[in-house]
Design a protein around this motif. Sequence first.
Motif, short mmCIF file in Angstrom:
data_model
loop_
_atom_site.label_atom_id
_atom_site.label_comp_id
_atom_site.label_asym_id
_atom_site.label_seq_id
_atom_site.Cartn_x
_atom_site.Cartn_y
_atom_site.Cartn_z
N TRP A 181 -0.27 10.52 3.58
CA TRP A 181 0.47 9.60 4.38
C TRP A 181 -0.66 8.66 4.85
O TRP A 181 -1.69 8.86 5.20
CB TRP A 181 1.24 10.14 5.40
CG TRP A 181 2.24 10.85 5.18
CD1 TRP A 181 2.47 12.18 5.57
CD2 TRP A 181 3.37 10.70 3.90
NE1 TRP A 181 3.55 12.99 5.11
CE2 TRP A 181 4.04 12.24 4.13
CE3 TRP A 181 3.48 10.05 3.33
CZ2 TRP A 181 4.96 12.52 3.28
CZ3 TRP A 181 4.63 10.37 2.27
CH2 TRP A 181 5.40 11.51 2.40
N LEU A 182 -0.53 7.31 4.79
CA LEU A 182 -1.11 6.31 5.48
C LEU A 182 -1.17 6.10 6.88
O LEU A 182 0.17 6.59 7.37
CB LEU A 182 -0.74 4.94 4.90
CG LEU A 182 -0.59 4.73 3.24
CD1 LEU A 182 0.40 3.45 2.85
CD2 LEU A 182 -1.98 4.74 2.56
N ALA B 160 0.77 -1.09 0.00
CA ALA B 160 0.08 -0.08 0.17
C ALA B 160 0.78 1.27 -0.07
O ALA B 160 2.02 1.45 0.79
CB ALA B 160 -1.09 0.05 1.23
N ALA C 136 1.43 5.63 -0.20
CA ALA C 136 0.82 6.76 -0.04
C ALA C 136 0.71 7.64 -1.22
O ALA C 136 1.68 7.30 -2.06
CB ALA C 136 1.37 7.59 1.01
N ALA D 179 -3.80 0.11 6.83
CA ALA D 179 -4.12 -0.62 5.41
C ALA D 179 -4.65 -2.05 5.72
O ALA D 179 -4.76 -2.38 6.80
CB ALA D 179 -2.64 -0.83 4.70
#
Length: 100
Positions: free
Chosen positions: A55-56, A48, A50, A59
């Motif tokens: 930003w992540l 995954a 970004a 997930a």
Amino acid sequence: EALEKGDLYMSCGPEISDITIDENVLKITCSDAKRITLETHARYARIANAEGENWLNSAQFDLTDFILRANGNPDAYVRLTVTAPDGTYACSRAYYLNEL
């Protein structure tokens, strides 16, 4: 206590706050990340990423294909790596299929 239970991870900065597995879906919650990678013993990987500065912090990965490929292999495992925006990373321990 965490070491004895196997509830630990290695980090150079990022934080992994939660990992859950429910009905073949693995979910991770973490500090800001530019990439979250799921790796296995069999070169099966999912990433995954970004986009831009968004930003992540979590997930989800569907493990159905991996579980089918592992076909009862007791050495089959999944491991997560969280890469922060500054390039530092954190790695979870290996989670074996019999733990899922």
